[in-house]
Design an enzyme around this catalytic site. Structure first.
Site, PDB file in Angstrom:
ATOM      1  N   GLU A 141       0.820  -1.211   0.000  1.00 21.18           N
ATOM      2  CA  GLU A 141       0.000   0.000   0.000  1.00 21.18           C
ATOM      3  C   GLU A 141       0.855   1.263   0.000  1.00 21.18           C
ATOM      4  O   GLU A 141       1.923   1.300   0.602  1.00 21.18           O
ATOM      5  CB  GLU A 141      -0.898   0.002   1.248  1.00 21.18           C
ATOM      6  CG  GLU A 141      -1.747   1.246   1.410  1.00 21.18           C
ATOM      7  CD  GLU A 141      -2.441   1.320   2.763  1.00 21.18           C
ATOM      8  OE1 GLU A 141      -3.315   2.185   2.926  1.00 21.18           O
ATOM      9  OE2 GLU A 141      -2.096   0.526   3.660  1.00 21.18           O
ATOM     10  N   LYS A 163      -9.557   3.237  -3.001  1.00 16.52           N
ATOM     11  CA  LYS A 163     -10.047   2.714  -1.728  1.00 16.52           C
ATOM     12  C   LYS A 163     -11.390   3.342  -1.371  1.00 16.52           C
ATOM     13  O   LYS A 163     -11.557   4.561  -1.416  1.00 16.52           O
ATOM     14  CB  LYS A 163      -9.020   2.991  -0.622  1.00 16.52           C
ATOM     15  CG  LYS A 163      -9.373   2.368   0.720  1.00 16.52           C
ATOM     16  CD  LYS A 163      -8.262   2.626   1.744  1.00 16.52           C
ATOM     17  CE  LYS A 163      -8.559   1.964   3.077  1.00 16.52           C
ATOM     18  NZ  LYS A 163      -7.498   2.220   4.077  1.00 16.52           N
ATOM     19  N   CYS A 205      -5.602  -2.130   2.719  1.00 12.85           N
ATOM     20  CA  CYS A 205      -5.518  -2.089   4.174  1.00 12.85           C
ATOM     21  C   CYS A 205      -6.725  -2.765   4.816  1.00 12.85           C
ATOM     22  O   CYS A 205      -7.055  -3.896   4.487  1.00 12.85           O
ATOM     23  CB  CYS A 205      -5.341  -0.639   4.631  1.00 12.85           C
ATOM     24  SG  CYS A 205      -4.923  -0.459   6.387  1.00 12.85           S
TER      25      CYS A 205
END
Length: 541
Positions: A301, A366, A419
């Site tokens: 990430e 995201k 995440c």
């Protein structure tokens, strides 16, 4: 209140139970807090799940002891539940404090508030759960179902309200042993939560008065048999479905173990790129040809301390690294479209799929951002007070529009997660799509060498079991892993180390039962248990 039989077997445990039932004030709060903290030992990396046979009966006895309180004991039950939850979340989430030490000069003063405030807030759900349990409470073994229904409802709410945070829900205690974790393929993590609460609380009935419970050993016997049945199902499932692999897909995961101060330091741009390039092409043995052996290279990430698409030289270095036929899947911060020369104020946390010539093939943004990490609630107001989220991006990150599978050359369709998006079971699978694998890029370097990364891996592994999809996980500091659709870890890199991991891609399996039913099966289970409890309560008056 269920009477305690002082003639019951095991006089010592009976006295302890009676002492808990009659406790009040600070002693009662301390008992609840200690039981909650003890329960955290059931979580990764310790996985001492049998301790719940000691701590969950305490919850039953605490609720037993509030029958004479005002408003039927509901407020007292809520207070006891809050203290239990506070102990559980404080012990289970202590590692969040590490994030405030990455830039201690800016955020260090917030550490005690963060470490205490989050567990205190999450404990309100446990308090609600015990209050609801008290409303449903009855005598005898059926009260175990009342507790399981109420706390499972509370845990579901915790995973959905205020953006949701289902981290360490109680069902994860049953996912340490892989054979028990297979139950997630049937009823998901919420179903395992209901079973865990009912089974682990069952020893509380051993001290009941014989007028309420004629066979006090029966609930715990049934609970142990249920766990044995889950284990037998899991063992049979694991034996029946060995890991199969996708043809001609060779993965290479790069784990740089990059310190957080470098990840956000633009002046370290070239040293970061040099480290990534060298490590990605590192030979792992006499037969290794570095990245030339791989069809898919995966980086973690927010890999770069810069905006990748605004650094042509970085894209050129990636193109020089990748041989023809190899693609890079990497996390990166992505700038929104805006007029030239305008100062960047907000950005996306994204995943890029980059071809061997440096061209960007696909992008995923995201969706589920981390409160206080990637944005602030009431962003403008809190920024006006001088506060900022941990990533320090003015205005916070921009959420993506929807979860979707993306196409990756020479591999099945990929379902991306960034995440902690992977911890939300209800959001994991987009409707109408059945991808071939999941990729979870993450940066757990915020949390140092602590329990946090182990808990994150455990929850990601359960998504594989629920969905029947393999998971490829690239983590900055670890734990990077390749996991098959039954939760078997094929290969992994340890926490706090740098390295590369070469692995084939496991093949997906047919959709498990949970994919078909979702949480509908859990709702049916809860509804049935609630009817049993309410009928029992009505009959007893």
């Amino acid at each position: 209140m269920t009477a305690v039989d002082t003639r019951a077997p095991g006089l010592k445990i009976t006295r302890i139970a009676y002492w808990i039932v009659l406790s009040w004030g600070w002693r009662r709060a301390l008992i609840a807090f200690a039981a909650g903290a003890l329960s955290a030992l059931a979580l990764a990396p310790i996985d001492a799940w049998p301790v719940l046979f000691l701590s969950f009966p305490v919850l039953v006895w605490l609720v037993d002891g509030v029958a004479a309180g005002r408003l039927g004991g509901v407020p007292s039950a809520a207070i006891a539940g809050w203290w239990f939850g506070f102990g559980y979340f404080l012990a289970g989430l202590y590692w969040i404090g590490h994030a405030f030490l990455v830039d201690a000069k800016t955020f260090g003063w917030l550490l005690p508030f963060a470490v205490i405030a989050l567990p205190a807030g999450l404990a309100c759900f446990t308090g609600f759960g015990l209050a609801l349990a008290r409303i449903l409470w009855t005598r005898g073994p059926v009260r175990l179902l009342a507790l399981a229904v109420a706390l499972t409802v509370a845990e579901w709410l915790r995973g959905h309200l205020f953006t949701g945070f289902p981290w360490n829900t109680y069902g994860y205690a049953l996912t340490g042993p892989l054979v028990l974790a297979q139950g997630a393929a049937l009823i998901g993590i919420m179903g395992l939560t209901f079973i865990a609460i009912a089974v682990f609380a069952s020893p509380a009935v051993l001290i009941d008065d014989r007028a309420d419970t004629r066979r006090p050993w029966l609930p715990i016997t049934l609970g142990v048999l249920l766990l044995a049945g889950l284990a037998a199902y899991g063992a049979q499932r694991l034996a029946r479905m060995p890991t199969a692999f996708v043809d001609d897909v060779r993965l290479r995961i790069m784990q740089p173990n990059l310190q957080q101060d470098l990840k956000f330091n633009y002046s370290a741009k070239q040293s970061v790129m040099s480290r990534y390039l060298e490590l990605s092409d590192r030979s792992t043995g006499p037969e290794s040809a570095g990245v030339r052996n791989a069809t898919h290279l995966i980086w973690p990430e927010s890999a770069f301390p810069f905006l990748l698409t605004r650094e042509p030289d970085a894209l050129a270095q990636i193109a020089a690294l990748l041989p023809e036929g190899t693609v890079l899947i990497t996390g990166a911060v992505r700038a929104p479209e805006q007029p030239p020369g305008q100062k960047l104020e907000r950005a996306y946390n994204s995943i890029y799929v980059i071809d061997h010539d440096g061209s960007i093939l696909s992008v995923y943004d995201k969706i589920h951002l981390v409160p206080f990490g990637e944005y602030l609630p009431f962003q403008g107001f809190l920024e006006s007070l001088g506060l900022m989220q941990l990533t320090k991006l003015p205005g916070g990150f921009i959420p993506g529009e929807r979860r979707r599978a993306i196409n990756v050359p020479r591999a099945p369709q990929m379902l991306p997660f960034i995440c902690y998006e992977i911890i939300f079971p209800g959001e994991a699978m987009p409707r109408g799509e059945r991808p071939g694998w999941m990729v979870n890029v993450t940066n757990d370097g915020w949390f140092g060498i602590s329990s946090g990364p182990y808990q994150h891996l455990q929850q990601a592994r359960v998504r594989s079991i629920e969905l029947g999809l393999p998971l490829v996980r690239a983590a900055n500091t670890g734990i990077s892993a390749v996991i098959d659709p039954l939760g078997r870890v094929i290969k992994s890199l340890p926490l706090g180390s740098e390295g590369v991991l070469d692995s084939p891609l496991p093949r997906r399996i047919d959709p498990p039962f949970y994919v078909t039913t979702g949480d509908g099966g859990v709702a049916l289970l809860l509804g049935t248990a609630a009817i049993i409890v309410i009928r029992r309560r009505v009959r007893r008056g």
